[in-house]
Design an enzyme around this catalytic site. Structure first.
Site: not given
Ligand SMILES: *Cc1c(COP(=O)(O)O)cnc(C)c1O
Length: 395
Positions: A70-71, A151, A179, A201, A324
């Site tokens: 996601g990042s 999140n 999410q 994940h 985080c």
């Molecule tokens: C977990 C999360 C991310 C980051 O995703 P990763 O795969 O862990 O890098 C970004 N945005 C939201 C809203 C998240 O919950």
């Protein structure tokens, strides 16, 4: 009893995702860029996964780029729109105050590179107001990025409406849907979404794998230089086993979504009702417009960190908000954004239920959280001041 109530931080991989991953590692170990049969077979497997994933969100397979999660997807989407904006003389970006740090920190960085960022307020209910977005859009706005579901507090934004406003004004609209994907029905075309980030994940797939949807015709910038993988938009040998497992997990989540939602909502509401009975507590975010498994509370007069440790002793894995920010003493930027004062925001607890959470577990959580909050308050100086009237109760 061991209860996992932190599904917003990450989820356990599903059996079908693990099986798909192992089978892929054993049989499809070829490099998808290689021309011999083993490589081409891996390539076909990769493209099948892309087609499967695209179908779940109503996209074309060519609109899906695989990322490390996601990042990375957030970074790539935002930087792409920013660069395209700058080329057209537009350097204004709109987002919200309660985004994930993958978005907020990217925007902070862009500010140092000459961009101007407007963060919309999210109000006490944890929701963005469409009319406030409309009023904030300017002639030089090159991107609007608003998360689909938060999140920490789980509130679900009016994405279709926000997308329609952007579409009408001709501004690209990105949503961090990490999410939401696999948990809520999504149709990028019907919902006017131009770019969308997702992470495996968070829906029972593996860590380190995600994808970015970018509508055909919009420019996409590659953040990583190297080979021509992902149509030249993301260099590096594809994580084929991770991607295959992600596709399997997403297909399964999509197939079971209605059943999962019907299972989770009553459990979530039972947990909310149970925790509301604790004096001087409050639910964070709208009670209805929230993710099916998300419960987030503030308890006055206690410290979230101590609560988490004592709950862990009783077998409950929970969170004070975002994984985080844990380890830092600052209260959650999300809770501050919805107007919780520092002291109250410190006493927060996030419980995110999963498909296998049971009613028995919910009742166990209510009982134990009630006891632990009472115990912590029994020697809290802040609580003593509240009870003696030295400071007024806020909740
Ligand atoms: C977990 C999360 C991310 C980051 O995703 P990763 O795969 O862990 O890098 C970004 N945005 C939201 C809203 C998240 O919950």
């Amino acid at each position: 009893m061991r209860i996992y109530a932190d599904n917003a931080a990450t989820t356990r991989m599903s059996r079908s995702a693990i099986d798909a991953m192992v089978e892929c590692m054993e049989k499809e170990y070829g490099n998808p860029s290689s021309l011999y049969t083993l490589g081409q077979s891996a390539k076909e497997t990769l493209e099948r996964a892309r087609t499967q994933i695209a179908a779940v969100i109503g996209a074309d397979p060519k609109e899906i780029t695989f990322t490390s999660g996601g990042s990375e997807a957030d970074n790539q989407a935002i930087r792409s729109a920013a660069l395209a904006g700058r080329k057209a003389g537009k350097t204004h970006i709109i987002s919200t105050a309660f985004e994930h740090h993958a978005v907020l920190h990217t925007l902070k960085k862009l500010e140092t590179e000459g961009f101007e960022v407007t963060l919309l307020p999210v109000h006490e209910d944890g929701l963005v107001r469409p009319e406030e977005l409309e009023a904030a859009i300017r002639k030089d706005t090159c991107l609007v990025t608003v998360m689909y579901a938060n999140n920490e507090i789980g509130t679900v934004q009016p994405i279709t409406e926000l997308g329609a406003i952007c579409r009408a004004k001709g501004v690209p609209f990105h949503t961090d849907a990490v999410q939401a994907v696999g948990h809520l029905p999504i149709d990028v075309k019907a919902q006017n979404i131009d770019m969308l980030s997702a992470s495996a994940h968070k829906f029972h797939g593996p860590k380190g794998t995600g994808f970015l949807y970018v509508k055909k015709g919009l420019p996409l910038l590659n953040l990583i230089e190297g080979g021509a993988q992902e149509r030249g938009k993301r260099a590096g040998t594809e994580n084929v086993p991770g991607i295959v497992a992600m596709a399997a997990a997403l297909a399964e989540s999509a197939e079971n979504m209605e059943r999962n939602t019907a299972h989770l909502i009553p459990l979530r509401n039972r947990l909310i009702e149970g925790l509301k009975r604790i004096p001087h507590s409050a639910l964070n975010g709208d009670a209805v417009k929230r993710l099916p498994g998300n419960v987030n509370f503030c308890f006055e007069g206690i410290e979230g960190e101590s609560l988490l440790l004592l709950l862990d002793d009783r077998g409950i894995s929970a969170s004070s908000g975002s994984a985080c920010t844990s380890g830092s003493l600052d209260p959650s930027h999300v809770l501050l954004a919805i107007g919780r004062v520092h002291d109250v925001a410190h006493g927060s607890l996030r419980l995110t239920l999963g498909e296998d959470t049971t009613e028995e577990e919910v009742d166990y959580m209510i009982k134990n959280i009630t006891e632990v909050v009472e115990y912590l308050r029994s020697f809290s100086p802040v609580w003593r001041d509240l009870v003696s009237g030295k400071h007024p109760f806020i909740l």
